[in-house]
Design a protein around this motif. Structure first.
Motif, short mmCIF file in Angstrom:
data_model
loop_
_atom_site.label_atom_id
_atom_site.label_comp_id
_atom_site.label_asym_id
_atom_site.label_seq_id
_atom_site.Cartn_x
_atom_site.Cartn_y
_atom_site.Cartn_z
N ARG A 36 36.98 42.55 36.68
CA ARG A 36 37.43 43.89 36.79
C ARG A 36 38.90 44.20 37.01
NH1 ARG A 36 33.18 45.64 41.49
NH2 ARG A 36 34.25 44.63 43.43
N GLN A 37 39.40 45.19 36.64
CA GLN A 37 40.58 45.46 37.11
C GLN A 37 40.85 47.18 36.99
OE1 GLN A 37 43.48 44.42 33.79
NE2 GLN A 37 45.16 44.23 35.21
N THR A 38 41.47 47.46 37.93
CA THR A 38 41.84 49.05 38.33
C THR A 38 43.52 48.91 38.01
OG1 THR A 38 42.13 48.68 40.79
CG2 THR A 38 40.09 49.04 40.12
N PRO A 39 43.98 50.24 37.96
CA PRO A 39 45.41 50.42 37.67
C PRO A 39 46.27 49.82 38.56
CG PRO A 39 44.26 52.42 37.05
CD PRO A 39 43.43 51.47 37.87
N LYS A 40 45.89 49.91 39.87
CA LYS A 40 46.71 49.25 40.84
C LYS A 40 46.58 47.73 41.41
CE LYS A 40 47.44 53.76 43.10
NZ LYS A 40 47.41 54.69 44.22
N LYS A 41 45.85 46.94 40.61
CA LYS A 41 45.29 45.63 41.13
C LYS A 41 45.54 44.92 39.71
CE LYS A 41 42.33 44.58 43.97
NZ LYS A 41 41.05 44.62 44.82
N GLU A 42 45.56 43.65 40.19
CA GLU A 42 45.24 42.44 39.12
C GLU A 42 43.59 42.59 38.63
OE1 GLU A 42 48.78 39.44 40.40
OE2 GLU A 42 46.81 39.03 40.76
N ARG A 43 43.48 41.61 37.52
CA ARG A 43 42.17 41.34 37.16
C ARG A 43 41.32 40.60 38.03
NH1 ARG A 43 41.79 41.12 30.68
NH2 ARG A 43 42.99 42.88 31.00
N ASP A 44 40.36 41.06 38.86
CA ASP A 44 39.69 40.21 39.85
C ASP A 44 38.30 39.66 39.13
OD1 ASP A 44 40.57 42.67 42.34
OD2 ASP A 44 41.47 40.73 41.84
N PHE A 45 37.95 38.68 39.68
CA PHE A 45 36.77 37.80 39.25
C PHE A 45 35.41 38.54 39.79
CE2 PHE A 45 34.13 34.25 38.29
CZ PHE A 45 33.15 34.33 39.33
N VAL A 46 34.59 38.74 39.04
CA VAL A 46 33.19 39.65 39.75
C VAL A 46 32.14 38.46 39.50
CG1 VAL A 46 31.74 41.26 39.00
CG2 VAL A 46 33.94 41.68 38.73
N ALA A 47 32.06 37.74 38.24
CA ALA A 47 30.76 36.77 38.16
C ALA A 47 30.93 35.89 37.08
CB ALA A 47 29.16 37.78 38.39
N ALA A 48 30.26 34.82 37.06
CA ALA A 48 30.20 34.00 35.86
C ALA A 48 29.04 33.06 35.83
CB ALA A 48 31.56 33.09 35.93
N ILE A 49 28.94 32.65 34.50
CA ILE A 49 27.59 32.11 34.31
C ILE A 49 28.12 30.80 33.35
CG2 ILE A 49 26.95 33.41 32.37
CD1 ILE A 49 23.91 32.67 33.28
N SER A 50 27.43 29.57 33.72
CA SER A 50 27.64 28.32 32.82
C SER A 50 26.90 28.72 31.41
CB SER A 50 27.15 27.22 33.53
OG SER A 50 26.98 25.95 32.56
N TRP A 51 27.38 28.21 30.30
CA TRP A 51 26.84 28.63 29.23
C TRP A 51 25.79 27.58 28.58
CZ3 TRP A 51 26.84 33.27 28.14
CH2 TRP A 51 26.62 33.80 26.89
N ARG A 52 26.02 26.31 29.30
CA ARG A 52 24.98 25.30 28.90
C ARG A 52 24.23 24.72 29.97
NH1 ARG A 52 29.15 24.41 25.18
NH2 ARG A 52 30.48 23.51 27.00
N GLY A 53 24.78 25.01 31.23
CA GLY A 53 24.07 24.58 32.50
C GLY A 53 23.55 25.76 33.30
N ILE A 54 23.11 25.49 34.53
CA ILE A 54 22.44 26.54 35.32
C ILE A 54 23.53 27.03 36.18
CG2 ILE A 54 20.14 25.39 34.97
CD1 ILE A 54 20.57 24.09 37.86
N GLY A 55 24.63 26.87 36.18
CA GLY A 55 25.45 27.38 37.55
C GLY A 55 25.73 28.94 37.12
#
Length: 122
Positions: A36-55
């Motif tokens: 996610r990104q706001t006008p005054k900030k860099e793009r920040d990590f929110v969440a992720a999911i492995s596409w073949r595993g369970i992470g």
């Protein structure tokens, strides 16, 4: 090349919920993430999911409130956002990780969605 199409987002009151979707097509990839990104900030990590595993991985700021999931049959990832706060207001991007490495930085994400605005009013 991976093509990503986002949907969802919008305006919600604090405490409410929204669900973002990200449909993927094209080549395979390692993981799908939301930034996610706001006008005054860099793009920040929110969440992720492995596409073949369970992470799955989540930023501390959203743990317990946001849930990332996927439907491999539909090649689609989801970000369920509950208990939204005004500070969650941002443009949200999904991204496909096309090279192996850290899940938390933007460098290894070769494909990005168009972005969707999430606005949380107080």
């Amino acid at each position: 090349q991976v093509q990503l199409v986002e949907s969802g987002g919008g305006l919600v009151q604090a405490g409410g919920s929204l669900r973002l979707s990200c449909a993927a097509s094209g080549r395979t990839f390692n993981a799908m993430a939301w930034f996610r990104q706001t006008p005054k900030k860099e793009r920040d990590f929110v969440a992720a999911i492995s596409w073949r595993g369970i992470g799955t991985w989540s930023a501390d700021s959203v743990k317990g409130r946001f849930t990332v999931s996927r439907d491999n049959a539909k090649n689609t990832a989801y970000l369920q956002m509950n208990s939204l706060k005004p500070e969650d207001t941002a443009v949200y991007y999904c991204a496909a990780q096309t090279a192996t490495g850290s899940i938390y930085t933007t460098d290894l994400y070769g494909s990005w969605g168009q972005g969707t605005q999430v606005t949380v009013s107080s």
